[in-house]
Design a protein around this motif. Structure first.
Motif, PDB file in Angstrom:
ATOM      1  N   LEU A 163       1.293   9.418   6.867  1.00  0.00           N
ATOM      2  CA  LEU A 163       0.807   8.138   7.750  1.00  0.00           C
ATOM      3  C   LEU A 163       1.008   6.859   6.829  1.00  0.00           C
ATOM      4  O   LEU A 163       1.432   5.936   7.238  1.00  0.00           O
ATOM      5  N   LEU A 164       0.296   6.906   5.712  1.00  0.00           N
ATOM      6  CA  LEU A 164       0.218   5.707   4.788  1.00  0.00           C
ATOM      7  C   LEU A 164       1.808   5.135   4.649  1.00  0.00           C
ATOM      8  O   LEU A 164       2.063   3.842   4.708  1.00  0.00           O
ATOM      9  N   LEU A 165       2.502   6.011   4.151  1.00  0.00           N
ATOM     10  CA  LEU A 165       3.905   5.719   3.675  1.00  0.00           C
ATOM     11  C   LEU A 165       4.779   5.637   4.529  1.00  0.00           C
ATOM     12  O   LEU A 165       5.632   4.685   4.565  1.00  0.00           O
ATOM     13  N   ASP A 166       5.069   6.419   5.705  1.00  0.00           N
ATOM     14  CA  ASP A 166       5.848   6.190   6.798  1.00  0.00           C
ATOM     15  C   ASP A 166       5.477   5.409   7.956  1.00  0.00           C
ATOM     16  O   ASP A 166       6.469   4.881   8.491  1.00  0.00           O
ATOM     17  N   MET A 167       4.118   5.156   8.365  1.00  0.00           N
ATOM     18  CA  MET A 167       3.997   4.406   9.515  1.00  0.00           C
ATOM     19  C   MET A 167       3.005   3.249   9.109  1.00  0.00           C
ATOM     20  O   MET A 167       3.229   2.254   9.613  1.00  0.00           O
ATOM     21  N   ALA A 168       2.146   3.325   8.485  1.00  0.00           N
ATOM     22  CA  ALA A 168       0.894   2.374   8.162  1.00  0.00           C
ATOM     23  C   ALA A 168       1.529   1.137   7.599  1.00  0.00           C
ATOM     24  O   ALA A 168       1.102   0.066   7.937  1.00  0.00           O
ATOM     25  N   ILE A 169       2.697   1.348   6.865  1.00  0.00           N
ATOM     26  CA  ILE A 169       3.457   0.112   6.379  1.00  0.00           C
ATOM     27  C   ILE A 169       3.723  -1.009   7.489  1.00  0.00           C
ATOM     28  O   ILE A 169       3.820  -2.210   7.175  1.00  0.00           O
ATOM     29  N   HIS A 170       4.229  -0.446   8.282  1.00  0.00           N
ATOM     30  CA  HIS A 170       4.375  -1.326   9.706  1.00  0.00           C
ATOM     31  C   HIS A 170       3.105  -2.369   9.944  1.00  0.00           C
ATOM     32  O   HIS A 170       3.319  -3.396  10.083  1.00  0.00           O
ATOM     33  N   THR A 171       1.993  -1.741  10.185  1.00  0.00           N
ATOM     34  CA  THR A 171       0.850  -2.304  10.624  1.00  0.00           C
ATOM     35  C   THR A 171       0.387  -3.381   9.158  1.00  0.00           C
ATOM     36  O   THR A 171      -0.249  -4.246   9.345  1.00  0.00           O
ATOM     37  N   PHE A 172       0.519  -2.733   8.034  1.00  0.00           N
ATOM     38  CA  PHE A 172       0.013  -3.334   6.702  1.00  0.00           C
ATOM     39  C   PHE A 172       0.881  -4.649   6.842  1.00  0.00           C
ATOM     40  O   PHE A 172       0.528  -5.799   6.548  1.00  0.00           O
ATOM     41  N   ASP A 307       9.697 -10.011  -1.546  1.00  0.00           N
ATOM     42  CA  ASP A 307       8.448 -10.309  -0.826  1.00  0.00           C
ATOM     43  C   ASP A 307       7.990  -9.100  -0.249  1.00  0.00           C
ATOM     44  O   ASP A 307       6.648  -8.773  -0.271  1.00  0.00           O
ATOM     45  N   ASN A 308       8.740  -8.139   0.391  1.00  0.00           N
ATOM     46  CA  ASN A 308       8.219  -6.964   1.142  1.00  0.00           C
ATOM     47  C   ASN A 308       7.534  -6.056   0.173  1.00  0.00           C
ATOM     48  O   ASN A 308       6.794  -5.330   0.652  1.00  0.00           O
ATOM     49  N   ILE A 309       7.699  -6.324  -1.066  1.00  0.00           N
ATOM     50  CA  ILE A 309       7.157  -5.231  -2.003  1.00  0.00           C
ATOM     51  C   ILE A 309       5.702  -5.252  -1.937  1.00  0.00           C
ATOM     52  O   ILE A 309       5.062  -4.648  -2.664  1.00  0.00           O
ATOM     53  N   ASN A 310       5.340  -6.650  -1.505  1.00  0.00           N
ATOM     54  CA  ASN A 310       3.761  -6.910  -1.335  1.00  0.00           C
ATOM     55  C   ASN A 310       3.204  -5.968  -0.164  1.00  0.00           C
ATOM     56  O   ASN A 310       2.230  -5.494  -0.136  1.00  0.00           O
ATOM     57  N   SER A 311       3.887  -5.584   0.927  1.00  0.00           N
ATOM     58  CA  SER A 311       3.568  -4.448   1.736  1.00  0.00           C
ATOM     59  C   SER A 311       3.707  -3.090   1.095  1.00  0.00           C
ATOM     60  O   SER A 311       2.577  -2.546   1.412  1.00  0.00           O
ATOM     61  N   LEU A 312       4.708  -2.807   0.402  1.00  0.00           N
ATOM     62  CA  LEU A 312       4.829  -1.561  -0.117  1.00  0.00           C
ATOM     63  C   LEU A 312       3.708  -1.355  -1.148  1.00  0.00           C
ATOM     64  O   LEU A 312       3.161  -0.299  -1.351  1.00  0.00           O
ATOM     65  N   ALA A 313       3.403  -2.284  -1.772  1.00  0.00           N
ATOM     66  CA  ALA A 313       2.091  -2.325  -2.799  1.00  0.00           C
ATOM     67  C   ALA A 313       0.980  -2.306  -2.168  1.00  0.00           C
ATOM     68  O   ALA A 313      -0.009  -1.381  -2.510  1.00  0.00           O
ATOM     69  N   MET A 314       0.754  -2.589  -0.833  1.00  0.00           N
ATOM     70  CA  MET A 314      -0.604  -2.375  -0.179  1.00  0.00           C
ATOM     71  C   MET A 314      -0.667  -0.816   0.147  1.00  0.00           C
ATOM     72  O   MET A 314      -1.648  -0.010   0.074  1.00  0.00           O
ATOM     73  N   VAL A 315       0.358  -0.228   0.419  1.00  0.00           N
ATOM     74  CA  VAL A 315       0.717   1.421   0.782  1.00  0.00           C
ATOM     75  C   VAL A 315       0.343   2.195  -0.606  1.00  0.00           C
ATOM     76  O   VAL A 315      -0.547   2.934  -0.290  1.00  0.00           O
ATOM     77  N   PHE A 316       0.863   1.959  -1.659  1.00  0.00           N
ATOM     78  CA  PHE A 316       0.782   2.714  -2.943  1.00  0.00           C
ATOM     79  C   PHE A 316      -0.713   2.479  -3.443  1.00  0.00           C
ATOM     80  O   PHE A 316      -1.035   3.395  -4.116  1.00  0.00           O
ATOM     81  N   ALA A 317      -1.251   1.173  -3.376  1.00  0.00           N
ATOM     82  CA  ALA A 317      -2.467   0.963  -3.480  1.00  0.00           C
ATOM     83  C   ALA A 317      -3.516   1.854  -2.740  1.00  0.00           C
ATOM     84  O   ALA A 317      -4.603   2.504  -3.239  1.00  0.00           O
ATOM     85  N   ALA A 318      -3.163   1.983  -1.458  1.00  0.00           N
ATOM     86  CA  ALA A 318      -4.154   2.677  -0.570  1.00  0.00           C
ATOM     87  C   ALA A 318      -4.013   4.166  -0.920  1.00  0.00           C
ATOM     88  O   ALA A 318      -5.053   4.923  -0.795  1.00  0.00           O
ATOM     89  N   ILE A 319      -2.693   4.713  -1.390  1.00  0.00           N
ATOM     90  CA  ILE A 319      -2.711   5.922  -1.806  1.00  0.00           C
ATOM     91  C   ILE A 319      -3.616   6.351  -2.957  1.00  0.00           C
ATOM     92  O   ILE A 319      -4.010   7.204  -3.266  1.00  0.00           O
TER      93      ILE A 319
END
Length: 330
Positions: A163-172, A307-319
């Motif tokens: 969920l976090l890696l494949d879908m939540a990133i859209h909302t993040f 810039d988008n790496i900031n959204s990816l960082a949200m995902v990996f920080a959550a994980i």
């Protein structure tokens, strides 16, 4: 997913006029051949080796629609052959890979952007415009709920942190865009509920701290049967003077405090603005158009990888937070 990309190209006259699909690469060439037939790409080179197809076609651009674990090698190969690259999300399987791709794109002097198509929809653009207008006062919080019982089959049901890696990133990513703030820290709890048909991490609850004391919360599940939300999540955006509710589809309810007396202050309805630019509300087609314009003009695309790496960082920080059960800073 590649079918969705090709449909966006075929159905958008401005893109169709600029893009000639010269090759299709797949680990299963028969799948590429079938897709070529579906879209009438009779002259497209079909192959399973990206480097070989790029050498044969002298392509200018690569549309990277592979599973996350294959992305780094695909992007590196495309950049090495002098191609600009538009990648599916998430942009990498790790922050380190994401940083490496950013460096490779900079060294090659090529554009690398990410398809965050869900920020290119009318609802998100309208919310961003309302927040920017100040009609709600100063932004204080964004709360999003995502609950869908999605039976994909295939690689998603085998992924870790699905969920976090494949879908939540859209909302993040959309929340970061709407807020216009920088993610600072997160606490996240991840689970795989009883009855889940996924291998790992089908549900998550995250609390993000954004800059300027803005809070963003996310509650989500991909194995929640019986009452699906929109794929865009259900949103509550709170400001110092009012609140906006959005169901993720067509229902917007925005109200602003209109008085100074009473236990519960009276409110007035706020009209929702339209998107500032309708051309930025067509999902995949809008992302592709933005990417092509960036190549032609030299400007930075909205979803550039640096810039988008900031959204990816949200995902990996959550994980990482879910793994350690600790607050994690970004």
């Amino acid at each position: 997913m590649a079918r969705g990309w090709l449909k966006a190209v075929a159905d958008t006259p401005d893109i169709r006029a600029e893009v000639e699909v010269v090759g299709l690469v797949d680990v299963n060439p028969a799948a590429a051949t079938s897709l070529a037939g579906e879209f009438g790409l009779t002259d497209a080179v079909i192959g399973s080796d990206l480097a070989a197809v790029l050498a044969e076609t002298a392509a200018d651009v690569v549309f990277d629609v592979v599973i996350p674990s294959a992305r780094h090698d695909v992007v590196a190969t495309a950049l090495a052959h002098g191609c600009h690259v538009l990648s599916e999300k998430p942009m990498a399987s790790s922050i380190e890979e994401g940083r490496a791709m950013i460096a490779q794109a900079a060294a090659a002097g090529k554009v690398h952007a990410i398809v965050q198509n869900r920020r290119f929809i009318a609802g998100i653009r309208r919310i961003r415009r309302l927040v920017e207008s100040g009609a709600l006062g100063e932004l204080t919080a964004i709360h999003c709920d995502f609950f869908i019982g999605a039976h994909f089959g295939g690689f998603r049901e085998e992924m870790d942190n699905v969920l976090l890696l494949d879908m939540a990133i859209h909302t993040f990513d959309a929340a970061r865009f709407v807020a216009g703030k920088v993610p600072v820290a997160v606490y996240c709890h991840e689970s795989n509920p009883r009855g889940s048909w996924y291998a790992h991490g089908a549900a998550a609850n995250a609390i993000f701290e954004f800059s300027d004391d803005v809070t963003f919360t996310y509650r989500g599940s991909w194995c929640a049967e019986g009452a699906n939300t929109s794929w865009e999540s259900r949103w509550r955006i709170i400001g110092t003077q009012g609140t906006l509710l959005w169901d993720g589809a067509e229902d917007f309810q925005a109200h602003r405090v209109s008085g100074t007396e009473g236990f519960l202050r009276p409110v007035d309805s706020i009209p929702m603005p339209e998107a500032a630019n309708v051309a930025q509300t067509h999902g995949h087609a809008s992302v592709i158009a933005d990417f092509l314009t960036a190549i032609k003009t030299g400007r930075t695309p909205e979803t550039a990888s640096n810039d988008n790496i900031n959204s990816l960082a949200m995902v990996f920080a959550a994980i990482e937070s879910a793994r350690t059960r600790q607050r994690v800073t970004l």
